[in-house]
Design a protein around this motif. Structure first.
Motif, PDB file in Angstrom:
ATOM      1  N   ASN A  40       0.821  -1.215   0.000  1.00  0.00           N
ATOM      2  CA  ASN A  40       0.000   0.000   0.000  1.00  0.00           C
ATOM      3  C   ASN A  40       0.851   1.261   0.000  1.00  0.00           C
ATOM      4  O   ASN A  40       0.487   2.254  -0.638  1.00  0.00           O
ATOM      5  CB  ASN A  40      -0.979  -0.016   1.173  1.00  0.00           C
ATOM      6  CG  ASN A  40      -2.091  -1.012   0.943  1.00  0.00           C
ATOM      7  OD1 ASN A  40      -2.554  -1.186  -0.177  1.00  0.00           O
ATOM      8  ND2 ASN A  40      -2.530  -1.670   1.998  1.00  0.00           N
ATOM      9  N   VAL A  41       1.991   1.243   0.680  1.00  0.00           N
ATOM     10  CA  VAL A  41       2.905   2.385   0.628  1.00  0.00           C
ATOM     11  C   VAL A  41       3.402   2.576  -0.800  1.00  0.00           C
ATOM     12  O   VAL A  41       3.409   3.683  -1.332  1.00  0.00           O
ATOM     13  CB  VAL A  41       4.088   2.190   1.605  1.00  0.00           C
ATOM     14  CG1 VAL A  41       5.157   3.245   1.389  1.00  0.00           C
ATOM     15  CG2 VAL A  41       3.600   2.199   3.047  1.00  0.00           C
ATOM     16  N   GLN A  42       3.806   1.480  -1.438  1.00  0.00           N
ATOM     17  CA  GLN A  42       4.296   1.567  -2.815  1.00  0.00           C
ATOM     18  C   GLN A  42       3.209   2.017  -3.779  1.00  0.00           C
ATOM     19  O   GLN A  42       3.483   2.777  -4.711  1.00  0.00           O
ATOM     20  CB  GLN A  42       4.889   0.229  -3.252  1.00  0.00           C
ATOM     21  CG  GLN A  42       6.200  -0.065  -2.562  1.00  0.00           C
ATOM     22  CD  GLN A  42       6.735  -1.448  -2.859  1.00  0.00           C
ATOM     23  OE1 GLN A  42       6.022  -2.348  -3.275  1.00  0.00           O
ATOM     24  NE2 GLN A  42       8.026  -1.632  -2.615  1.00  0.00           N
ATOM     25  N   ASN A  43       1.969   1.565  -3.555  1.00  0.00           N
ATOM     26  CA  ASN A  43       0.860   2.011  -4.411  1.00  0.00           C
ATOM     27  C   ASN A  43       0.673   3.521  -4.322  1.00  0.00           C
ATOM     28  O   ASN A  43       0.398   4.182  -5.328  1.00  0.00           O
ATOM     29  CB  ASN A  43      -0.435   1.292  -4.051  1.00  0.00           C
ATOM     30  CG  ASN A  43      -0.450  -0.138  -4.514  1.00  0.00           C
ATOM     31  OD1 ASN A  43       0.252  -0.513  -5.447  1.00  0.00           O
ATOM     32  ND2 ASN A  43      -1.257  -0.955  -3.855  1.00  0.00           N
ATOM     33  N   LEU A  44       0.810   4.071  -3.132  1.00  0.00           N
ATOM     34  CA  LEU A  44       0.713   5.526  -2.977  1.00  0.00           C
ATOM     35  C   LEU A  44       1.871   6.221  -3.697  1.00  0.00           C
ATOM     36  O   LEU A  44       1.675   7.175  -4.437  1.00  0.00           O
ATOM     37  CB  LEU A  44       0.716   5.917  -1.500  1.00  0.00           C
ATOM     38  CG  LEU A  44      -0.561   5.654  -0.714  1.00  0.00           C
ATOM     39  CD1 LEU A  44      -0.319   5.835   0.781  1.00  0.00           C
ATOM     40  CD2 LEU A  44      -1.686   6.555  -1.186  1.00  0.00           C
ATOM     41  N   LEU A  45       3.084   5.715  -3.489  1.00  0.00           N
ATOM     42  CA  LEU A  45       4.274   6.372  -4.022  1.00  0.00           C
ATOM     43  C   LEU A  45       4.418   6.248  -5.538  1.00  0.00           C
ATOM     44  O   LEU A  45       5.043   7.111  -6.158  1.00  0.00           O
ATOM     45  CB  LEU A  45       5.530   5.823  -3.337  1.00  0.00           C
ATOM     46  CG  LEU A  45       5.691   6.195  -1.865  1.00  0.00           C
ATOM     47  CD1 LEU A  45       6.876   5.452  -1.260  1.00  0.00           C
ATOM     48  CD2 LEU A  45       5.851   7.696  -1.702  1.00  0.00           C
ATOM     49  N   LYS A  46       3.870   5.195  -6.131  1.00  0.00           N
ATOM     50  CA  LYS A  46       4.059   5.009  -7.572  1.00  0.00           C
ATOM     51  C   LYS A  46       3.066   5.796  -8.431  1.00  0.00           C
ATOM     52  O   LYS A  46       3.125   5.750  -9.651  1.00  0.00           O
ATOM     53  CB  LYS A  46       4.046   3.528  -7.941  1.00  0.00           C
ATOM     54  CG  LYS A  46       2.699   2.859  -7.881  1.00  0.00           C
ATOM     55  CD  LYS A  46       2.825   1.391  -8.242  1.00  0.00           C
ATOM     56  CE  LYS A  46       1.484   0.698  -8.161  1.00  0.00           C
ATOM     57  NZ  LYS A  46       1.610  -0.738  -8.384  1.00  0.00           N
ATOM     58  N   GLN A  47       2.200   6.577  -7.802  1.00  0.00           N
ATOM     59  CA  GLN A  47       1.305   7.437  -8.568  1.00  0.00           C
ATOM     60  C   GLN A  47       2.134   8.480  -9.316  1.00  0.00           C
ATOM     61  O   GLN A  47       3.108   9.017  -8.774  1.00  0.00           O
ATOM     62  CB  GLN A  47       0.314   8.152  -7.646  1.00  0.00           C
ATOM     63  CG  GLN A  47      -0.638   7.219  -6.911  1.00  0.00           C
ATOM     64  CD  GLN A  47      -1.502   8.001  -5.948  1.00  0.00           C
ATOM     65  OE1 GLN A  47      -2.611   8.369  -6.279  1.00  0.00           O
ATOM     66  NE2 GLN A  47      -0.981   8.269  -4.746  1.00  0.00           N
ATOM     67  N   ASP A  48       1.759   8.772 -10.561  1.00  0.00           N
ATOM     68  CA  ASP A  48       2.485   9.773 -11.347  1.00  0.00           C
ATOM     69  C   ASP A  48       2.548  11.097 -10.608  1.00  0.00           C
ATOM     70  O   ASP A  48       1.522  11.636 -10.201  1.00  0.00           O
ATOM     71  CB  ASP A  48       1.806   9.990 -12.704  1.00  0.00           C
ATOM     72  CG  ASP A  48       2.045   8.850 -13.670  1.00  0.00           C
ATOM     73  OD1 ASP A  48       3.011   8.078 -13.459  1.00  0.00           O
ATOM     74  OD2 ASP A  48       1.275   8.724 -14.640  1.00  0.00           O
ATOM     75  N   GLY A  49       3.750  11.608 -10.404  1.00  0.00           N
ATOM     76  CA  GLY A  49       3.930  12.905  -9.768  1.00  0.00           C
ATOM     77  C   GLY A  49       4.015  12.871  -8.252  1.00  0.00           C
ATOM     78  O   GLY A  49       4.186  13.912  -7.624  1.00  0.00           O
ATOM     79  N   CYS A  50       3.893  11.686  -7.649  1.00  0.00           N
ATOM     80  CA  CYS A  50       3.914  11.599  -6.183  1.00  0.00           C
ATOM     81  C   CYS A  50       5.344  11.774  -5.671  1.00  0.00           C
ATOM     82  O   CYS A  50       6.275  11.129  -6.150  1.00  0.00           O
ATOM     83  CB  CYS A  50       3.356  10.251  -5.728  1.00  0.00           C
ATOM     84  SG  CYS A  50       3.233  10.090  -3.943  1.00  0.00           S
ATOM     85  N   ILE A  51       5.515  12.667  -4.683  1.00  0.00           N
ATOM     86  CA  ILE A  51       6.831  12.895  -4.094  1.00  0.00           C
ATOM     87  C   ILE A  51       6.894  12.477  -2.625  1.00  0.00           C
ATOM     88  O   ILE A  51       7.938  12.570  -1.984  1.00  0.00           O
ATOM     89  CB  ILE A  51       7.270  14.367  -4.220  1.00  0.00           C
ATOM     90  CG1 ILE A  51       6.363  15.289  -3.402  1.00  0.00           C
ATOM     91  CG2 ILE A  51       7.343  14.791  -5.675  1.00  0.00           C
ATOM     92  CD1 ILE A  51       6.957  16.658  -3.135  1.00  0.00           C
ATOM     93  N   GLY A  52       5.779  12.023  -2.079  1.00  0.00           N
ATOM     94  CA  GLY A  52       5.757  11.621  -0.675  1.00  0.00           C
ATOM     95  C   GLY A  52       4.352  11.298  -0.232  1.00  0.00           C
ATOM     96  O   GLY A  52       3.421  11.239  -1.034  1.00  0.00           O
ATOM     97  N   ILE A  53       4.221  11.072   1.054  1.00  0.00           N
ATOM     98  CA  ILE A  53       2.940  10.666   1.641  1.00  0.00           C
ATOM     99  C   ILE A  53       2.578  11.619   2.770  1.00  0.00           C
ATOM    100  O   ILE A  53       3.423  11.994   3.578  1.00  0.00           O
ATOM    101  CB  ILE A  53       3.021   9.222   2.189  1.00  0.00           C
ATOM    102  CG1 ILE A  53       3.272   8.235   1.043  1.00  0.00           C
ATOM    103  CG2 ILE A  53       1.761   8.858   2.964  1.00  0.00           C
ATOM    104  CD1 ILE A  53       3.541   6.822   1.507  1.00  0.00           C
TER     105      ILE A  53
END
Length: 103
Positions: A40-53
């Motif tokens: 789930n962390v990787q799913n959040l981070l692999k979104q286009d343009g994502c730089i963090g959580i």
């Protein structure tokens, strides 16, 4: 303060213990921690343009406990709300019994 891929900072175990102890003193009946899996962390981070959580402090009225809500954040500091994570695993009951942060 603007968000960047380097936002946040490493702290010492002593500083972490103080933060956790102060939280427990102020909110003794709340959960101590929450776990979210790597997928789930990787799913959040692999979104286009994502730089963090970003983590929002939520509250689950049914379970009567804190319930963190996680979203990706883009380089403009905006929440990426197409994918939102919740339902983390609370501590207690799922805690590291040997951690100095869980005394």
């Amino acid at each position: 303060m603007a968000v960047t891929p380097n936002s946040g900072a490493q702290i010492s175990l002593t500083e972490a213990e103080t933060l956790v102890d102060d939280f427990k003193a102020k909110f003794p009946s709340e959960i101590k921690a929450s776990f979210i899996g790597i997928e789930n962390v990787q799913n959040l981070l692999k979104q286009d343009g994502c730089i963090g959580i970003r983590m929002y402090y939520g509250y689950d009225n049914d379970a009567e406990r804190l319930s963190p809500v996680f979203v990706g954040v883009n380089s403009d500091g905006e929440d990426m709300i197409d994918l939102i994570m919740d339902r983390s695993v609370p501590c207690p009951p799922d805690c590291d019994a040997n951690s100095p942060l869980n005394r």
